[in-house]
Motif scaffolding. Sequence first.
Motif, mmCIF file in Angstrom:
data_model
loop_
_atom_site.group_PDB
_atom_site.id
_atom_site.type_symbol
_atom_site.label_atom_id
_atom_site.label_comp_id
_atom_site.label_asym_id
_atom_site.label_seq_id
_atom_site.Cartn_x
_atom_site.Cartn_y
_atom_site.Cartn_z
ATOM 1 N N SER A 112 0.846 -1.197 0.000
ATOM 2 C CA SER A 112 0.000 0.000 0.000
ATOM 3 C C SER A 112 0.880 1.244 0.000
ATOM 4 C CB SER A 112 -0.895 0.025 1.246
ATOM 5 O OG SER A 112 -0.108 0.239 2.393
ATOM 6 N N GLY A 113 0.266 2.343 -0.404
ATOM 7 C CA GLY A 113 0.976 3.615 -0.396
ATOM 8 C C GLY A 113 1.466 3.959 1.000
ATOM 9 N N SER A 114 0.656 3.648 2.002
ATOM 10 C CA SER A 114 1.047 3.965 3.384
ATOM 11 C C SER A 114 2.314 3.191 3.766
ATOM 12 C CB SER A 114 -0.084 3.616 4.354
ATOM 13 O OG SER A 114 -1.205 4.409 4.100
ATOM 14 N N GLU A 115 2.348 1.907 3.413
ATOM 15 C CA GLU A 115 3.561 1.125 3.715
ATOM 16 C C GLU A 115 4.780 1.733 3.018
ATOM 17 O OE1 GLU A 115 3.385 -3.022 2.846
ATOM 18 O OE2 GLU A 115 1.935 -3.429 4.418
ATOM 19 N N TYR A 140 -1.504 14.783 2.626
ATOM 20 C CA TYR A 140 -1.887 13.474 3.147
ATOM 21 C C TYR A 140 -0.896 12.451 2.602
ATOM 22 C CZ TYR A 140 -4.351 9.125 3.992
ATOM 23 O OH TYR A 140 -4.665 7.859 4.413
ATOM 24 N N HIS A 141 -0.269 11.684 3.503
ATOM 25 C CA HIS A 141 0.704 10.679 3.053
ATOM 26 C C HIS A 141 0.368 9.259 3.519
ATOM 27 C CE1 HIS A 141 3.342 13.535 1.114
ATOM 28 N NE2 HIS A 141 3.325 14.293 2.194
ATOM 29 N N GLY A 142 -0.804 9.061 4.126
ATOM 30 C CA GLY A 142 -1.172 7.683 4.461
ATOM 31 C C GLY A 142 -1.780 7.553 5.837
ATOM 32 N N ALA A 212 6.840 15.370 -0.094
ATOM 33 C CA ALA A 212 5.817 16.100 -0.848
ATOM 34 C C ALA A 212 5.249 15.201 -1.922
ATOM 35 C CB ALA A 212 6.405 17.351 -1.497
ATOM 36 N N GLU A 213 3.965 15.342 -2.154
ATOM 37 C CA GLU A 213 3.377 14.735 -3.346
ATOM 38 C C GLU A 213 3.916 15.532 -4.521
ATOM 39 O OE1 GLU A 213 -0.882 13.443 -3.894
ATOM 40 O OE2 GLU A 213 -1.022 14.744 -2.170
ATOM 41 N N SER A 214 4.278 14.869 -5.591
ATOM 42 C CA SER A 214 4.818 15.611 -6.738
ATOM 43 C C SER A 214 3.790 16.614 -7.258
ATOM 44 C CB SER A 214 5.251 14.646 -7.837
ATOM 45 O OG SER A 214 6.258 13.803 -7.335
ATOM 46 N N ALA A 245 9.678 12.043 -2.927
ATOM 47 C CA ALA A 245 8.587 12.406 -3.837
ATOM 48 C C ALA A 245 7.508 11.328 -3.745
ATOM 49 C CB ALA A 245 9.104 12.525 -5.265
ATOM 50 N N ASP A 246 6.342 11.719 -3.272
ATOM 51 C CA ASP A 246 5.211 10.797 -3.163
ATOM 52 C C ASP A 246 4.459 10.831 -4.493
ATOM 53 O OD1 ASP A 246 2.629 9.770 -2.754
ATOM 54 O OD2 ASP A 246 2.542 10.391 -0.661
ATOM 55 N N GLU A 247 4.599 9.742 -5.255
ATOM 56 C CA GLU A 247 3.968 9.641 -6.590
ATOM 57 C C GLU A 247 2.746 8.721 -6.539
ATOM 58 O OE1 GLU A 247 4.888 10.621 -9.931
ATOM 59 O OE2 GLU A 247 6.389 12.050 -9.249
ATOM 60 N N ILE A 248 2.239 8.511 -5.332
ATOM 61 C CA ILE A 248 1.191 7.499 -5.147
ATOM 62 C C ILE A 248 -0.085 7.829 -5.917
ATOM 63 C CG2 ILE A 248 -0.339 6.549 -3.329
ATOM 64 C CD1 ILE A 248 2.406 6.606 -1.598
ATOM 65 N N GLN A 249 -0.413 9.123 -5.996
ATOM 66 C CA GLN A 249 -1.621 9.512 -6.747
ATOM 67 C C GLN A 249 -1.315 9.841 -8.210
ATOM 68 O OE1 GLN A 249 -4.966 10.554 -5.819
ATOM 69 N NE2 GLN A 249 -4.881 10.960 -3.646
ATOM 70 N N VAL A 250 -0.097 10.288 -8.474
ATOM 71 C CA VAL A 250 0.110 10.988 -9.742
ATOM 72 C C VAL A 250 1.128 10.351 -10.701
ATOM 73 C CG1 VAL A 250 -0.646 13.204 -8.832
ATOM 74 C CG2 VAL A 250 1.758 12.566 -8.597
ATOM 75 N N GLY A 277 2.196 3.799 -5.436
ATOM 76 C CA GLY A 277 1.082 2.993 -4.937
ATOM 77 C C GLY A 277 -0.092 3.137 -5.877
ATOM 78 N N LYS A 278 -1.271 2.978 -5.365
ATOM 79 C CA LYS A 278 -2.533 3.125 -6.093
ATOM 80 C C LYS A 278 -2.488 2.572 -7.516
ATOM 81 C CE LYS A 278 -4.318 7.027 -3.386
ATOM 82 N NZ LYS A 278 -5.576 6.642 -2.774
ATOM 83 N N SER A 279 -2.198 3.449 -8.493
ATOM 84 C CA SER A 279 -2.277 3.066 -9.904
ATOM 85 C C SER A 279 -1.294 1.963 -10.299
ATOM 86 C CB SER A 279 -1.983 4.293 -10.761
ATOM 87 O OG SER A 279 -0.753 4.861 -10.354
#
Length: 456
Positions: A112-115, A140-142, A212-214, A245-250, A277-279
Amino acid sequence: MAADRRSKADTLALRQRLISSSCRLFFPEDPVKIVRAQGQYMYDEQGAEYIDCINNVAHVGHCHPVVVRAAHEQNQVLNTNSRYLHDNIVDYAQRLSETLPEPLCVFYFLNSGSEANDLALRLARHYTGHQDVVVLDHAYHGHLSSLIDISPYKFRNLDGQKEWVHVAPLPDTYRGPYREDHPNPAVAYANEVKRVVSSAQEKGRKIAAFFAESLPSVGGQIIPPAGYFSQVAEHIHKAGGVFVADEIQVGFGRVGKHFWAFQLQGKDFVPDIVTMGKSIGNGHPVACVATTQPVARAFEATGVEYFNTFGGSPVSCAVGLAVLNVLEKEQLQAHATSVGSFLMELLRQQKIKHPIVGDVSLPRRHRGVGLFIGVDLIKDEATRTPATEEAAYLVSRLKENYVLLSTDGPGRNILKFKPPMCFSLDNARQVVAKLDAILTDMEEKVRSCQTLRLQL
Ligand SMILES: Cc1ncc(COP(=O)(O)O)c(C=O)c1O
């Protein structure tokens, strides 16, 4: 399946009895019961078809047959943990490494993104020997304890900010302190990070990482000004920290021009850690951390094993590989550019027509890139006051019109478009036509109320 045959009212009643109300539903006043999905469409128990503008997790399309088949075929042969030698994990790591800048060449697989973000925090702390984290406001990071602590979006409603967490302003050039008329918002916002770092250091704190989320999503579909990340990285590195760089959403081509959203910041910018994560698994629980040799070596030097029961299993890696194959074969990255530009153009026309649409694109910046687009709804142009109730109303009317869309941002007034990547030009036309009709109707209602008030 029994669940499909239960009436919507019965499902809701059972859910209310058995599932914690902390686990919220979309459209709580009238939830949708979705029983199947394909591509960019979701279907309710009556067979009604909805255009899905929400699910960036179903990246290459809901239930994509290539991804489903890859999981099924691998499940029939072997699914076990990553302590056995297997080709899938190395093939997958190799394919991912081809998408990333060269220094990001060591991989960890998780669920998961949180992990992924939690491991990134551990890596950063081991590498730097420091504890503290700088984050962007509203981030939000998890959902793990460690990540709630670095997510202002959550901790502001809980027990507050920990002493090891430092918050920098969101680089939002529409609503933040430095706006579209500022000569150099990238430097101005990066200097805010520098100020936050210095003030932490004055208190004897030591910075392990900047997260940061990108492209900050919960923060309101923000596109940080180009050059901001390089400047921030300079300040963070000087303080002895690393850039995450948190690329979990993007990630994974959503931004169209590039495979990774951090690449929008310029060729020279390379994060120290990237979380995915996610995608990545199109709905299958897959996540990944990519980092540099020095960061990985510092973690290895502890001698402590990193073991994750399901992370990097042959099935997860088969799914991840299938997602990459579909992205390539169906050229979905280029598709995101063309459909996203078309959708933004249609939304810009709405801005001209309807005063409630505050920001889709301004001359010096954009509120969207590829299939990551925000529409900032405002009460009036001068104050840019968030049109929160109007946004909620619009989303519920769109649902009645078979379009699933959600809002975000601190004022919950940003309409978020992050549909599956197969979202089409025709879908864009249909959604914006419905949006236009609802906005026209809302304006008509306001005008009638005003006339009535004047008559009274
Ligand atoms: C930017 C970002 N990072 C991390 C997470 C956590 O991912 P997960 O829900 O898979 O644990 C999310 C989830 O919404 C997210 O949006």
